[in-house]
Motif scaffolding. Structure first.
Motif, mmCIF file in Angstrom:
data_model
loop_
_atom_site.group_PDB
_atom_site.id
_atom_site.type_symbol
_atom_site.label_atom_id
_atom_site.label_comp_id
_atom_site.label_asym_id
_atom_site.label_seq_id
_atom_site.Cartn_x
_atom_site.Cartn_y
_atom_site.Cartn_z
ATOM 1 N N THR A 117 0.823 -1.219 0.000
ATOM 2 C CA THR A 117 0.000 0.000 0.000
ATOM 3 C C THR A 117 0.853 1.264 0.000
ATOM 4 O O THR A 117 0.403 2.312 -0.471
ATOM 5 N N ASP A 118 2.050 1.201 0.531
ATOM 6 C CA ASP A 118 3.051 2.269 0.412
ATOM 7 C C ASP A 118 2.482 3.654 0.736
ATOM 8 O O ASP A 118 2.595 4.592 -0.044
ATOM 9 N N VAL A 119 1.868 3.752 1.925
ATOM 10 C CA VAL A 119 1.252 5.035 2.285
ATOM 11 C C VAL A 119 2.276 6.069 2.749
ATOM 12 O O VAL A 119 1.965 7.256 2.829
ATOM 13 N N GLY A 120 3.472 5.624 3.072
ATOM 14 C CA GLY A 120 4.508 6.560 3.495
ATOM 15 C C GLY A 120 4.587 6.692 5.005
ATOM 16 O O GLY A 120 3.619 6.462 5.731
ATOM 17 N N ARG A 121 5.742 7.098 5.452
ATOM 18 C CA ARG A 121 6.039 7.153 6.885
ATOM 19 C C ARG A 121 5.125 8.131 7.633
ATOM 20 O O ARG A 121 4.611 7.825 8.706
ATOM 21 N N GLU A 122 4.880 9.303 7.062
ATOM 22 C CA GLU A 122 4.071 10.305 7.754
ATOM 23 C C GLU A 122 2.636 9.836 7.936
ATOM 24 O O GLU A 122 2.023 10.056 8.984
ATOM 25 N N GLU A 123 2.072 9.185 6.912
ATOM 26 C CA GLU A 123 0.701 8.689 7.032
ATOM 27 C C GLU A 123 0.629 7.546 8.048
ATOM 28 O O GLU A 123 -0.341 7.441 8.806
ATOM 29 N N LEU A 124 1.654 6.694 8.081
ATOM 30 C CA LEU A 124 1.671 5.626 9.083
ATOM 31 C C LEU A 124 1.714 6.215 10.496
ATOM 32 O O LEU A 124 1.065 5.705 11.413
ATOM 33 N N LEU A 125 2.465 7.287 10.674
ATOM 34 C CA LEU A 125 2.508 7.949 11.978
ATOM 35 C C LEU A 125 1.149 8.549 12.340
ATOM 36 O O LEU A 125 0.729 8.501 13.501
ATOM 37 N N THR A 126 0.458 9.100 11.358
ATOM 38 C CA THR A 126 -0.879 9.634 11.600
ATOM 39 C C THR A 126 -1.829 8.523 12.032
ATOM 40 O O THR A 126 -2.609 8.683 12.986
ATOM 41 N N LEU A 127 -1.770 7.388 11.354
ATOM 42 C CA LEU A 127 -2.600 6.244 11.735
ATOM 43 C C LEU A 127 -2.223 5.754 13.125
ATOM 44 O O LEU A 127 -3.098 5.403 13.926
ATOM 45 N N ALA A 128 -0.931 5.744 13.418
ATOM 46 C CA ALA A 128 -0.471 5.292 14.741
ATOM 47 C C ALA A 128 -1.068 6.152 15.844
ATOM 48 O O ALA A 128 -1.484 5.638 16.896
ATOM 49 N N SER A 129 -1.141 7.460 15.620
ATOM 50 C CA SER A 129 -1.670 8.355 16.648
ATOM 51 C C SER A 129 -3.149 8.116 16.892
ATOM 52 O O SER A 129 -3.667 8.425 17.970
ATOM 53 N N GLU A 130 -3.868 7.564 15.910
ATOM 54 C CA GLU A 130 -5.288 7.263 16.080
ATOM 55 C C GLU A 130 -5.498 6.011 16.925
ATOM 56 O O GLU A 130 -6.598 5.785 17.431
ATOM 57 N N LEU A 131 -4.461 5.205 17.075
ATOM 58 C CA LEU A 131 -4.587 3.925 17.777
ATOM 59 C C LEU A 131 -4.259 4.009 19.262
ATOM 60 O O LEU A 131 -4.699 3.171 20.040
#
Length: 311
Positions: free
Chosen positions: A128-142
């Protein structure tokens, strides 16, 4: 990536953490607290193996008793995988095998490490290659600790702990972790903190709405000086953790009587972290704590955050 019987599998490793400093603000209207914390990622890891599947499932391996962990949609790793799938439109699932080494409900962010590793593993597996910044954004939602497990190293966390800024840390710090068979519920520890503050309202200063990390901690980390850091270790959750788990007081006494520069409860506990001056002191302290029949693990920090590793 590895290949087991023709099935492509991605393995990601993420670290547990120690809160070397933790100030907790006053309880807010929504029942939560703002915090100011200094995180350090340490060399006690969770490994997540992700392989293709038509739905979402998780199983556990390792020496830790995981019989009490949920394996349904309430599991944080499953939540992480489903969040990424929803955000990217991915229509299949994943099977997760999690090798657990970080204590459960131990104040070291093991579940958060699982979630961070799962995000990276699924992103890599699914392409899916969403990129590091988007993964960090998702992480903050968890959850508050998930972004730090993704980043690793040493960082200052504010807000709920998820607003991160990297902190300079020189050299390597040596820690001894005393693990407990009995976990502590983070919400229960925070409730006990509020009660503790009510009981001792005449004796302690009121909590600040927006706490900050002491500059002494930042200077000690920058200098890479364990003696300086030992004088700056602090955890507002230690008193309520000791109230809920009185045996931790004895653990702290034994460690500090056998050469630890300082000890503190990590996060919401009940893991107790002792800081040693150097590797030789750490080995001596490990022997002493083991002789006292404690389950002790020697680790170092800071270490890297979630990353894809080989077999």
């Amino acid at each position: 990536m590895i290949n087991r019987g023709g099935t492509r599998t991605v393995r990601v490793r993420a670290p547990g953490k120690i809160n070397v400093f933790l100030k907790v603000g006053a309880v807010m209207d929504d029942g939560y607290h703002d915090v100011a914390t200094a995180y350090q990622a340490v060399s006690l890891y969770e490994d997540v193996h992700a392989s293709p599947a038509s739905d979402f499932s998780v199983e556990f391996a390792g020496h830790i008793d995981t019989s009490g962990l949920e394996t349904d949609g309430s599991n944080l790793a499953i939540k992480a995988a489903r969040l990424l799938a929803r955000r990217t439109g991915y229509r299949e699932g994943v099977h997760l095998l999690i090798e657990k080494n970080v204590p459960i409900a131990g104040g070291m962010g093991g579940g958060s490490a699982d979630a961070a590793a799962t995000l990276l593993a699924c992103d890599t597996l699914w392409g899916t290659d969403v990129g590091r910044e988007e993964l960090l954004t998702l992480a903050s939602e968890l959850g508050a600790d998930v972004p730090f497990a993704f980043l690793g190293g040493t960082a200052i966390g504010t807000g709920r702990g998820d607003q991160l800024s990297p902190a300079l840390a020189k050299g390597q710090f040596h820690w001894l972790l005393v693990l407990s068979e009995q976990g502590l519920s983070t919400p229960a520890v925070y409730r006990e903190l509020d009660l503790h503050r009510e009981r001792h309202a005449q004796d302690i200063f009121p909590a600040r709405g927006q706490p900050v990390v002491d500059t002494d901690v930042l200077q000690a980390l920058r200098a890479g000086d364990p003696h300086m850091l030992a004088e700056s270790l602090h955890n507002d959750l230690q008193a309520p953790s000791l109230h809920l788990h009185p045996g931790l007081a004895r653990v702290l006494e034994v460690g500090e009587a056998n050469g630890a520069l300082a000890g503190l409860v990590s996060g919401s506990g009940p893991t107790v972290a002792f800081l040693a001056a150097d590797i030789d002191s750490a080995l001596e302290l490990q022997i002493a704590l083991s002789a006292a029949r404690y389950h002790v693990v020697r680790v170092t920090g800071p270490v890297a955050g979630a990353r894809v590793i080989g077999e």
